[in-house]
Design an enzyme around this catalytic site. Structure first.
Site, PDB file in Angstrom:
ATOM      1  N   ARG A   1      11.117  -6.180   4.892  1.00 20.94           N
ATOM      2  CA  ARG A   1      10.879  -4.737   4.695  1.00 20.94           C
ATOM      3  C   ARG A   1      11.806  -3.883   5.557  1.00 20.94           C
ATOM      4  NH1 ARG A   1       4.871  -2.504   5.028  1.00 20.94           N
ATOM      5  NH2 ARG A   1       4.845  -3.382   7.135  1.00 20.94           N
TER       6      ARG A   1
ATOM      7  N   LYS B   1       0.828  -1.219   0.000  1.00 18.87           N
ATOM      8  CA  LYS B   1       0.000   0.000   0.000  1.00 18.87           C
ATOM      9  C   LYS B   1       0.857   1.263   0.000  1.00 18.87           C
ATOM     10  CE  LYS B   1      -2.355  -0.718   3.754  1.00 18.87           C
ATOM     11  NZ  LYS B   1      -1.981  -2.063   4.202  1.00 18.87           N
TER      12      LYS B   1
HETATM   13  P1  ADP Z   1       0.347  -1.810   8.672  1.00 23.37           P
HETATM   14  O1  ADP Z   1      -0.855  -1.714   7.779  1.00 23.37           O
HETATM   15  O2  ADP Z   1       1.487  -2.489   8.011  1.00 23.37           O
HETATM   16  O3  ADP Z   1       0.052  -2.308  10.050  1.00 23.37           O
HETATM   17  P2  ADP Z   1       0.400   1.067   9.007  1.00 23.37           P
HETATM   18  O4  ADP Z   1       1.602   1.889   8.777  1.00 23.37           O
HETATM   19  O5  ADP Z   1      -0.780   1.328   8.138  1.00 23.37           O
HETATM   20  O6  ADP Z   1       0.931  -0.389   8.872  1.00 23.37           O
HETATM   21  O7  ADP Z   1      -0.072   1.176  10.532  1.00 23.37           O
HETATM   22  C1  ADP Z   1       0.808   0.938  11.597  1.00 23.37           C
HETATM   23  C2  ADP Z   1       0.037   0.909  12.923  1.00 23.37           C
HETATM   24  O8  ADP Z   1      -0.598   2.185  13.147  1.00 23.37           O
HETATM   25  C3  ADP Z   1      -1.116  -0.090  12.992  1.00 23.37           C
HETATM   26  O9  ADP Z   1      -0.689  -1.385  13.340  1.00 23.37           O
HETATM   27  C4  ADP Z   1      -1.982   0.549  14.092  1.00 23.37           C
HETATM   28  O10 ADP Z   1      -1.432   0.345  15.371  1.00 23.37           O
HETATM   29  C5  ADP Z   1      -1.869   2.025  13.780  1.00 23.37           C
HETATM   30  N1  ADP Z   1      -2.932   2.472  12.827  1.00 23.37           N
HETATM   31  C6  ADP Z   1      -2.743   2.947  11.564  1.00 23.37           C
HETATM   32  N2  ADP Z   1      -3.917   3.246  10.972  1.00 23.37           N
HETATM   33  C7  ADP Z   1      -4.886   2.942  11.884  1.00 23.37           C
HETATM   34  C8  ADP Z   1      -6.310   3.005  11.887  1.00 23.37           C
HETATM   35  N3  ADP Z   1      -7.005   3.439  10.817  1.00 23.37           N
HETATM   36  N4  ADP Z   1      -6.971   2.603  13.004  1.00 23.37           N
HETATM   37  C9  ADP Z   1      -6.317   2.180  14.074  1.00 23.37           C
HETATM   38  N5  ADP Z   1      -4.979   2.084  14.159  1.00 23.37           N
HETATM   39  C10 ADP Z   1      -4.254   2.454  13.084  1.00 23.37           C
END
Ligand code: ADP
Length: 220
Positions: free
Chosen positions: A129, A17
């Site tokens: 990664r 993503k």
């Molecule tokens: P990944 O999808 O690889 O877990 P992200 O960078 O999108 O990585 O998110 C990292 C962390 O940030 C998630 O594991 C969560 O703890 C938090 N997070 C991100 N977006 C959200 C969301 N929309 N709702 C709740 N927690 C979130």
């Protein structure tokens, strides 16, 4: 097609993503709003909010919906998001999706793209990664390292493994994806807004498939 798009991109952790959303945002001329990158920036800045967020993230847990909805609503109110946006990592629960529709009203999302990659493939990808410690949207891997080992090509930051990319946090995050985020597939589908793209291919081929699928849905 001059009207800007309002895109949601979702998919398993490690589906690609971050990389694809950076490209899509540039292609469609809209801001790339990644909740993960926003949270990691808050952690790096050491704010009270960042410290709290870090506890959830390191454990591979989701932050509470009301906090995330507030964060995203505030970001969408910025001037650069007036004519379109790309949301990466939000919504990831049906509660967040309902809140997004309530907040954005008539200016709600145009479509939601599911970047589909099987679980066994993402586990492999996440373990290799690497990201820039200064800006986690600068992404590398063991097989696609920066030109100078350990130094970000874009900004010179140190290239490291994300704190939540450990094997146990990854398992936790993938289970959460299945329990909390996978139900969004039906939620978007039932609203006629779901676009599914196979992300298990080389990055350029995936970008081309994404643009083709998004443009086809816009033309409908
Ligand atoms: P990944 O999808 O690889 O877990 P992200 O960078 O999108 O990585 O998110 C990292 C962390 O940030 C998630 O594991 C969560 O703890 C938090 N997070 C991100 N977006 C959200 C969301 N929309 N709702 C709740 N927690 C979130």
């Amino acid at each position: 097609m001059s009207e800007r798009v309002r895109l949601i991109v979702f998919g398993r952790q490690g589906a690609g993503k971050g990389t694809q959303c950076t490209r899509l945002a540039a292609h469609y001329g809209v801001p790339h709003i990644s909740t993960g990158d926003m949270l990691r920036a808050a952690v790096r800045d050491g704010t009270a909010f960042g410290l709290k967020a870090k506890e959830y993230m390191d454990a591979g847990r989701l932050l509470p919906d009301d906090i995330m909805v507030g964060l995203v609503a505030e970001r969408l109110a910025h001037h650069d998001a007036r004519e379109g946006w790309l949301l990466d990592g939000f919504p990831r629960t049906t509660g967040q999706a309902e809140a997004l529709v309530a907040v954005t009203g008539d200016e709600s999302f145009s479509m939601a793209v599911n970047l589909d990659v099987p679980e066994e493939v993402v586990i492999e990808r996440i373990s290799s990664r690497r990201v820039c410690a200064l800006d986690s949207s600068h992404i590398y891997s063991v097989s696609r390292p920066p030109k100078v080992p350990g130094v970000c090509d874009v900004c010179g930051g140190e290239v490291v493994q994300r704190a939540d990319d450990t094997a146990s946090a990854v398992r936790e995050r993938l289970d959460l994806y299945q329990a909390e985020t996978a139900p969004l597939i039906d939620w978007f589908e039932s609203r006629g807004k779901l676009v599914t793209v196979d992300g298990n291919n080389d990055p350029d081929a995936v970008t081309a498939a994404l643009v083709a699928a998004i443009d086809a849905h816009r033309a409908e």
